[in-house]
Design a protein around this motif. Structure first.
Motif, PDB file in Angstrom:
ATOM      1  N   SER A 119     210.222  70.190  10.420  1.00  0.00           N
ATOM      2  CA  SER A 119     209.536  69.641   9.270  1.00  0.00           C
ATOM      3  C   SER A 119     209.689  70.526   8.034  1.00  0.00           C
ATOM      4  O   SER A 119     209.308  70.145   6.945  1.00  0.00           O
ATOM      5  CB  SER A 119     208.057  69.430   9.562  1.00  0.00           C
ATOM      6  N   ALA A 178     211.508  66.827   4.300  1.00  0.00           N
ATOM      7  CA  ALA A 178     210.436  67.576   3.652  1.00  0.00           C
ATOM      8  C   ALA A 178     210.917  68.299   2.407  1.00  0.00           C
ATOM      9  O   ALA A 178     210.112  68.696   1.585  1.00  0.00           O
ATOM     10  CB  ALA A 178     209.849  68.584   4.624  1.00  0.00           C
ATOM     11  N   CYS A 206     208.593  63.449   2.788  1.00  0.00           N
ATOM     12  CA  CYS A 206     208.002  64.406   1.862  1.00  0.00           C
ATOM     13  C   CYS A 206     207.191  63.647   0.823  1.00  0.00           C
ATOM     14  O   CYS A 206     207.486  62.492   0.511  1.00  0.00           O
ATOM     15  CB  CYS A 206     209.060  65.279   1.207  1.00  0.00           C
ATOM     16  N   ASN A 230     204.288  67.410   3.257  1.00  0.00           N
ATOM     17  CA  ASN A 230     204.772  66.285   4.046  1.00  0.00           C
ATOM     18  C   ASN A 230     203.688  65.215   4.099  1.00  0.00           C
ATOM     19  O   ASN A 230     202.500  65.526   4.237  1.00  0.00           O
ATOM     20  CB  ASN A 230     205.067  66.696   5.494  1.00  0.00           C
TER      21      ASN A 230
END
Length: 210
Positions: free
Chosen positions: A16, A21, A189, A202
């Motif tokens: 992530s 992101a 994101c 995120n």
């Protein structure tokens, strides 16, 4: 925990931090010199911080679709692997289901994971899930909304906005759980108007199979 599974989990926990992101919107430019991977859903050219690793992602079209009817989103679904420990969907017009060889363990399963890009001042699949052009965007997906992944319907349970570090460590995203096989996480994101550089947060959507 077997060494291979442990290594995969360490890699997954870093996912992530990259890809969906960290894609940033830097501007639109006209002309036909833009690579297809750099065009958004409206066909406009987007400049990215770095060109995604298309070859390393080992893309495998599924022939299916990722759909969010309440958000009027319907895009192709492609299977991908992580590249270099980062989750970096290579186009701005598809949804990407992340292949996870270690998804199932004795503790249960990790949720099914779909990653989509969002861009600043443009329109990628992730932009459907939050208010465009806002400094503090309102999330536009609500509990009970349908998400369809290759014909399988999930119902949204909740959404949350997490820092990248918190998303990377979230057991609700990456952890094995008894009901994980029936769960879906959509990761993108959250782009904020007026900001520069990589998105800080995120948007995480949690859903369960209908």
């Amino acid at each position: 925990m077997r060494r291979g599974v442990r290594a995969l989990l360490v890699a997954v926990l870093a996912l992530s931090l990259g890809g969906a992101a960290t894609v940033t919107w830097l501007g639109l430019q006209g002309g036909d010199t833009c690579a297809a991977a750099q065009r958004d859903l409206d066909g406009r050219c987007v400049r990215l911080d770095a060109r995604p690793d298309v070859a390393g992602a080992d893309l495998r079209p599924t022939g299916g679709r990722f759909q969010a009817p309440a958000q009027d989103l319907d895009v192709p679904l492609t299977s991908m692997s992580a590249t270099g420990g980062a989750l970096d969907p290579p186009t701005l017009t598809e949804a990407f289901e992340v292949r996870d060889p270690g998804r199932t363990s004795a503790e249960g399963s990790r949720p099914r994971l779909v990653a989509v890009h969002a861009v600043r001042d443009g329109r990628a699949p992730g932009n459907a899930f939050f208010e465009p052009g806002a400094h503090d965007p309102v999330v536009t997906v609500s509990p009970g909304d349908e998400l369809r992944v290759d014909g399988v319907t999930y119902l949204v349970e909740s959404t949350e906005v997490l820092s990248k570090a918190d998303a990377a460590a979230s057991p609700d995203v990456w952890g094995h759980r008894p009901d994980g096989e029936a769960r879906l996480v959509v990761l993108t994101c959250l782009q904020r108007a007026g900001s520069t550089g990589a998105a800080r947060d995120n948007l995480v959507i949690h859903a369960v199979r209908a």
